[in-house]
Design an enzyme around this catalytic site. Structure first.
Site, PDB file in Angstrom:
ATOM      1  CG  ASN A   7      -9.121 -25.938  13.102  1.00 12.86           C
ATOM      2  OD1 ASN A   7      -8.012 -26.299  13.391  1.00 12.86           O
ATOM      3  ND2 ASN A   7      -9.374 -25.942  11.775  1.00 12.86           N
ATOM      4  CG  HIS A  52     -16.704 -26.970  12.544  1.00  9.66           C
ATOM      5  ND1 HIS A  52     -16.861 -25.654  12.671  1.00  9.66           N
ATOM      6  CD2 HIS A  52     -15.660 -26.988  11.741  1.00  9.66           C
ATOM      7  CE1 HIS A  52     -15.783 -25.053  12.180  1.00  9.66           C
ATOM      8  NE2 HIS A  52     -15.028 -25.724  11.659  1.00  9.66           N
ATOM      9  CG  HIS A  88     -12.328 -30.365  10.629  1.00  9.62           C
ATOM     10  ND1 HIS A  88     -12.544 -30.064   9.273  1.00  9.62           N
ATOM     11  CD2 HIS A  88     -12.287 -29.157  11.348  1.00  9.62           C
ATOM     12  CE1 HIS A  88     -12.907 -28.637   9.444  1.00  9.62           C
ATOM     13  NE2 HIS A  88     -12.211 -28.191  10.533  1.00  9.62           N
TER      14      HIS A  88
END
Ligand code: 5GP
Ligand code: ZN
Length: 138
Positions: free
Chosen positions: A88, A101, A103
């Protein structure tokens, strides 16, 4: 560069403990504290980049290679039957921690999760307008 106010900088660099699945000189892969499923993990670069736009090309490539390696190992070891990579960027897109990051989300039958979007109707003209807007003429 590290950001002294960033919790993922502190986690990635071991200043705050985390449940770590993998670590090397550039990345740490940790278990998410609000997991979508068993084994939901996050790839964190040790350097601070707020989002994909700030990520150097070389690091972007390394993230994808690491995501693949982790997905293969997690699938073998956790016995999941599917796998989502989610990343995101920006509040509007659901980003809540502003340190890049990726996921890693193992998926299991009946895990009760639904990761996706509501498909919209679109016309050929609208698709063409998007291609034009992007600047790629057919
Ligand atoms: P985002 O919504 O920014 O894509 O994802 C942030 C993720 O980080 C969420 O899934 C959330 O559960 C996780 N998270 C937030 N704070 C912490 C933390 O301190 N430790 C760990 N391990 N995960 C966190
Ligand atoms: Zn950071």
């Amino acid at each position: 560069m590290k950001d002294t106010n960033c919790i993922f900088c502190k986690i990635a660099n071991g200043e705050i403990p985390s449940k770590t699945l993998y670590e090397d000189d550039k990345f740490r892969v940790i278990l998410d504290l609000g997991p979508a499923s068993k084994g939901h993990a996050l790839i964190l670069p040790k350097e601070h980049y707020a989002n994909l736009y700030e990520l150097p090309d070389e690091t972007a490539g390394e993230v994808m290679k690491l995501a693949k390696k982790m997905a293969v190992q997690m699938t073998e070891r956790f016995g999941c039957e599917g796998f989502n990579l989610v990343q995101n960027n920006g509040e509007l897109a659901g980003q809540t921690v502003f340190h890049f990051h990726m996921h890693l989300i193992p998926r299991y039958k009946d895990d009760g999760q639904k990761i996706g979007w509501k498909p919209q109707e679109v016309t050929q003209e609208e698709l063409e307008a998007v291609v034009k807007c992007f600047g790629a003429e057919e």
